[in-house]
Scaffold this motif. Structure first.
Motif, PDB file in Angstrom:
ATOM      1  N   UNK A   6      -7.458  -2.604  15.925  1.00  0.00           N
ATOM      2  CA  UNK A   6      -6.511  -2.199  17.001  1.00  0.00           C
ATOM      3  C   UNK A   6      -7.063  -1.418  18.116  1.00  0.00           C
ATOM      4  N   UNK A   7      -6.710  -0.779  19.371  1.00  0.00           N
ATOM      5  CA  UNK A   7      -7.257   0.108  19.917  1.00  0.00           C
ATOM      6  C   UNK A   7      -8.800   0.313  20.319  1.00  0.00           C
ATOM      7  N   UNK A   8      -9.721  -0.709  20.079  1.00  0.00           N
ATOM      8  CA  UNK A   8     -10.392   0.487  19.717  1.00  0.00           C
ATOM      9  C   UNK A   8     -11.719  -0.369  21.103  1.00  0.00           C
ATOM     10  N   UNK A   9     -12.616   0.029  21.668  1.00  0.00           N
ATOM     11  CA  UNK A   9     -13.621  -0.574  22.491  1.00  0.00           C
ATOM     12  C   UNK A   9     -13.739  -2.225  22.092  1.00  0.00           C
ATOM     13  N   UNK A  10     -13.619  -2.791  21.076  1.00  0.00           N
ATOM     14  CA  UNK A  10     -14.326  -3.881  20.833  1.00  0.00           C
ATOM     15  C   UNK A  10     -12.763  -4.683  21.223  1.00  0.00           C
ATOM     16  N   UNK A  11     -12.043  -3.640  21.317  1.00  0.00           N
ATOM     17  CA  UNK A  11     -10.449  -4.536  21.897  1.00  0.00           C
ATOM     18  C   UNK A  11     -10.671  -4.885  23.200  1.00  0.00           C
ATOM     19  N   UNK A  12     -10.853  -3.772  24.215  1.00  0.00           N
ATOM     20  CA  UNK A  12     -10.747  -3.769  25.262  1.00  0.00           C
ATOM     21  C   UNK A  12     -11.472  -4.731  25.934  1.00  0.00           C
ATOM     22  N   UNK A  13     -13.266  -4.065  25.012  1.00  0.00           N
ATOM     23  CA  UNK A  13     -14.078  -5.876  25.072  1.00  0.00           C
ATOM     24  C   UNK A  13     -13.943  -7.324  25.456  1.00  0.00           C
ATOM     25  N   UNK A  14     -12.844  -7.151  24.598  1.00  0.00           N
ATOM     26  CA  UNK A  14     -12.777  -9.243  24.312  1.00  0.00           C
ATOM     27  C   UNK A  14     -11.448  -8.762  25.858  1.00  0.00           C
ATOM     28  N   UNK A  15     -10.390  -7.731  25.349  1.00  0.00           N
ATOM     29  CA  UNK A  15      -9.707  -8.244  26.766  1.00  0.00           C
ATOM     30  C   UNK A  15     -10.473  -8.813  27.873  1.00  0.00           C
ATOM     31  N   UNK A  16     -11.561  -8.236  28.128  1.00  0.00           N
ATOM     32  CA  UNK A  16     -12.194  -8.073  29.371  1.00  0.00           C
ATOM     33  C   UNK A  16     -12.809  -9.739  29.751  1.00  0.00           C
ATOM     34  N   UNK A  17     -13.220  -9.919  27.877  1.00  0.00           N
ATOM     35  CA  UNK A  17     -14.461 -10.676  28.011  1.00  0.00           C
ATOM     36  C   UNK A  17     -13.202 -12.349  28.327  1.00  0.00           C
ATOM     37  N   UNK A  71      -3.005 -10.181  21.047  1.00  0.00           N
ATOM     38  CA  UNK A  71      -4.115  -9.084  20.675  1.00  0.00           C
ATOM     39  C   UNK A  71      -3.467  -7.888  19.223  1.00  0.00           C
ATOM     40  N   UNK A  72      -2.763  -7.168  19.872  1.00  0.00           N
ATOM     41  CA  UNK A  72      -2.118  -5.956  19.076  1.00  0.00           C
ATOM     42  C   UNK A  72      -1.091  -6.001  18.289  1.00  0.00           C
TER      43      UNK A  72
END
Length: 124
Positions: A6-17, A71-72
């Motif tokens: 939660x709050x990582x770059x992986x979460x940001x990537x998933x949000x964009x995808x 997600x968070x």
């Protein structure tokens, strides 16, 4: 093991995808519905330009914000959070399609501007 904390770059990537992909899908669906029903929703501006500069940013913002919130706060399980966020985006995109994809105020050839290929089991 968490695939995207939660709050990582992986979460940001998933949000964009996920959010970006579904926003693009919503715009394509709306465009096809407008073409099938011969809807001129934007007046003097071509429908494609209106969708690109007004529809896509709106759908993208809604999907990204909704993905990040759900997600968070959905829980600690990665898969549950991902499914919950995808389901929330699907419901929000259906609402956006019902609001702008079938504009009742714009004249079209289909009854209610709902294309004939739209499943009757999914409300608009």
């Amino acid at each position: 093991m968490a695939f995207a904390a939660k709050g990582s770059k992986g979460e940001s990537f998933l949000a964009v995808v996920v959010g970006g992909g579904t926003a693009f899908g919503l715009i394509v669906l709306t465009s096809r519905a407008w073409k099938a029903c011969h809807v001129d929703a934007s007046g003097s501006v071509p429908n494609g330009v209106a969708l690109l500069f007004m529809g896509l940013p709106l759908a993208l913002i809604v999907n990204l914000v909704l993905f990040n919130i759900v997600f968070r706060y959905a829980g600690k399980a990665f898969l549950f959070s991902l499914v919950a966020a995808a389901l929330a985006i699907a419901i929000a995109d259906l609402a956006l399609f019902s609001w702008q994809g079938t504009p009742a105020g714009s004249p079209g050839t289909c009854p209610g501007n709902i294309p004939p290929w739209w499943p009757k089991s999914i409300p608009t």
